[in-house]
Motif scaffolding. Structure first.
Motif, short mmCIF file in Angstrom:
data_model
loop_
_atom_site.label_atom_id
_atom_site.label_comp_id
_atom_site.label_asym_id
_atom_site.label_seq_id
_atom_site.Cartn_x
_atom_site.Cartn_y
_atom_site.Cartn_z
N TYR A 141 17.68 16.52 48.77
CA TYR A 141 16.55 17.32 49.25
C TYR A 141 15.94 18.15 48.11
N LEU A 142 16.77 18.59 47.17
CA LEU A 142 16.25 19.29 46.01
C LEU A 142 15.46 18.33 45.12
N ASP A 143 15.97 17.10 45.00
CA ASP A 143 15.29 16.10 44.15
C ASP A 143 13.92 15.72 44.69
N ASN A 144 13.81 15.62 46.03
CA ASN A 144 12.51 15.21 46.58
C ASN A 144 11.62 16.39 46.98
N GLY A 145 12.11 17.62 46.72
CA GLY A 145 11.30 18.81 46.96
C GLY A 145 11.28 19.30 48.39
N THR A 146 12.04 18.66 49.27
CA THR A 146 12.10 19.11 50.66
C THR A 146 12.73 20.49 50.76
N LEU A 147 13.71 20.74 49.88
CA LEU A 147 14.30 22.08 49.75
C LEU A 147 14.07 22.56 48.33
N ILE A 148 14.01 23.88 48.18
CA ILE A 148 13.87 24.45 46.85
C ILE A 148 15.02 25.42 46.62
N PRO A 149 15.48 25.54 45.37
CA PRO A 149 16.57 26.48 45.08
C PRO A 149 16.07 27.91 45.06
N ILE A 150 16.87 28.81 45.58
CA ILE A 150 16.58 30.24 45.51
C ILE A 150 17.83 30.98 45.03
N LEU A 151 17.67 32.18 44.58
CA LEU A 151 18.79 33.03 44.14
C LEU A 151 19.69 32.30 43.12
N THR A 152 19.07 31.49 42.28
CA THR A 152 19.86 30.66 41.36
C THR A 152 20.68 31.48 40.37
N GLU A 153 20.17 32.65 39.99
CA GLU A 153 20.91 33.46 39.02
C GLU A 153 22.19 34.06 39.59
N PHE A 154 22.37 33.93 40.91
CA PHE A 154 23.57 34.47 41.56
C PHE A 154 24.59 33.38 41.92
N GLU A 155 24.26 32.12 41.61
CA GLU A 155 25.18 31.03 41.92
C GLU A 155 26.32 30.99 40.91
N PHE A 156 27.48 30.51 41.35
CA PHE A 156 28.58 30.23 40.44
C PHE A 156 28.26 28.94 39.70
N GLU A 157 28.52 28.93 38.39
CA GLU A 157 28.18 27.76 37.59
C GLU A 157 29.02 26.55 37.98
N HIS A 158 30.31 26.78 38.24
CA HIS A 158 31.19 25.66 38.60
C HIS A 158 32.09 26.05 39.75
N ILE A 159 32.14 25.20 40.77
CA ILE A 159 33.07 25.35 41.87
C ILE A 159 34.07 24.20 41.76
N PRO A 160 35.39 24.49 41.67
CA PRO A 160 36.35 23.41 41.42
C PRO A 160 36.47 22.43 42.58
N VAL A 161 36.70 21.18 42.21
CA VAL A 161 37.08 20.13 43.16
C VAL A 161 38.49 19.70 42.78
N SER A 162 39.41 19.70 43.74
CA SER A 162 40.82 19.48 43.43
C SER A 162 41.43 18.38 44.29
N LEU A 163 42.42 17.71 43.71
CA LEU A 163 43.28 16.80 44.45
C LEU A 163 44.50 17.61 44.88
N VAL A 164 44.78 17.66 46.16
CA VAL A 164 45.88 18.48 46.68
C VAL A 164 46.86 17.58 47.42
N TYR A 165 48.15 17.75 47.11
CA TYR A 165 49.16 16.91 47.75
C TYR A 165 50.52 17.61 47.69
N PRO A 166 51.43 17.27 48.62
CA PRO A 166 52.78 17.85 48.60
C PRO A 166 53.55 17.39 47.37
N ALA A 167 54.33 18.28 46.78
CA ALA A 167 55.09 17.93 45.57
C ALA A 167 56.04 16.77 45.82
N LYS A 168 56.63 16.71 47.01
CA LYS A 168 57.63 15.67 47.28
C LYS A 168 57.03 14.27 47.25
N LEU A 169 55.70 14.16 47.46
CA LEU A 169 55.08 12.84 47.48
C LEU A 169 54.98 12.22 46.10
N MET A 170 55.18 13.02 45.04
CA MET A 170 55.08 12.45 43.71
C MET A 170 56.26 11.56 43.35
#
Length: 303
Positions: A255-284
């Motif tokens: 939606y940002l790419d096609n202009g349907t939505l526009i970004p606001i308050l961009t200076e207040f966004e976090f630059e990076h939000i982590p994406v993690s793989l989560v699993y029980p230790a015993k499964l390793m």
């Protein structure tokens, strides 16, 4: 002249023990996880400190925390242990036909993060592997719901699970031009209380939107004008001009790419939000799980 000799230690084993101590939060918890006595855990961490001639942990009778050097070494130890695990996985894969069934959960709409393509490639290499996907817009209780691996977006609460950094995304404040023309453009997240906010009710804290000022985290309270337990639906409501939404980039990008939505308050966004793989230790100890996690992390580096 007196020459001090370093005690010979299994460096890789000591690194792994240190990582488990940090992840579990105590020496006693690590001893249970590793199935060794607490004194052996303490000895290995002390040996590691002696080897690198630094203090890795602050210890007291009530608490334990990483020193500044400990934080730096921890990340390097994770990389080293992870690299060795991946090398072993590659070696194992040459001599083993992998088979089995794993259930993976992920947020709805998050396939664009790349894991779906990587897991599909893994399945082509190992045709006897079966994967069940659970795409949901809520917090998943992995133990109760039988989830082997979870892809999670955002900062993770302390838990007994292992979390491996897989990548990152952003969370955007967005609105349509129609809404901005009618209601104005907020200049600060504190002004959101005066606006129509569209809420993804599947979030753990749906009425508190995180933002940052000069790297420091704050929370903006908001009122819900409309809500849904599906972030993609919330994004579509925003395109209709109903209000402001706060959603991850994988839901707003088209939606940002096609202009349907526009970004606001961009200076207040976090630059990076982590994406993690989560699993029980015993499964390793499960060869399939070890191979899949290793493949995902390796494929990420190739990309």
């Amino acid at each position: 002249m007196i020459v001090l000799m370093k005690r010979k230690i299994d460096l890789l084993k000591a690194m792994n023990t240190f990582i488990v101590v940090v992840d579990k939060g105590s020496f006693s918890a690590a001893s249970r996880e590793l199935n060794i006595v607490t004194s052996a855990v303490s000895r290995q961490v002390s040996d590691l400190e002696d080897h690198f001639v630094c203090q890795l942990l602050y210890r007291s009778t009530r608490a334990m925390s990483l020193t500044a050097e400990g934080k730096q070494y921890l990340e390097q130890f994770r990389n080293i242990v992870g690299s060795v695990e991946r090398l072993e996985n590659k070696s194992d894969d040459l001599n083993r036909v992998l088979s089995g069934h794993l259930t993976i959960s992920a947020p709805s709409g998050s396939a664009s993060l790349g894991f779906l393509k990587s897991v599909s490639a893994f399945m082509k290499l190992h045709p006897k592997v079966k994967i069940s996907w659970l795409f949901v817009n809520r917090f998943v209780n992995m133990v109760q719901e039988g989830i082997d691996l979870s892809i999670r977006v955002g900062e993770l609460p302390d838990s007994n699970f292992i979390a491996r950094r897989y990548g990152s995304t952003q969370i955007n404040f967005v609105a349509s031009q129609q809404y901005i023309n009618q209601h104005g453009n907020p200049k600060h997240p504190r002004e959101l209380l005066k606006h129509h906010c569209l809420v993804d009710s599947s979030n753990r804290f749906p009425l508190r939107w995180r933002y940052q000022v000069e790297g420091k985290e704050y929370h903006a309270p908001i009122d819900s004008f409309a809500e849904a337990n599906d972030g993609d639906i919330v994004a579509k409501l925003a395109t209709e001009g109903l209000g402001i939404a706060y959603l991850p980039t994988f839901l707003t990008k088209q939606y940002l790419d096609n202009g349907t939505l526009i970004p606001i308050l961009t200076e207040f966004e976090f630059e990076h939000i982590p994406v993690s793989l989560v699993y029980p230790a015993k499964l390793m100890i499960n060869p399939l799980m070890k191979s899949l996690v290793g493949y995902l992390l390796d494929d990420l580096k190739v990309d």
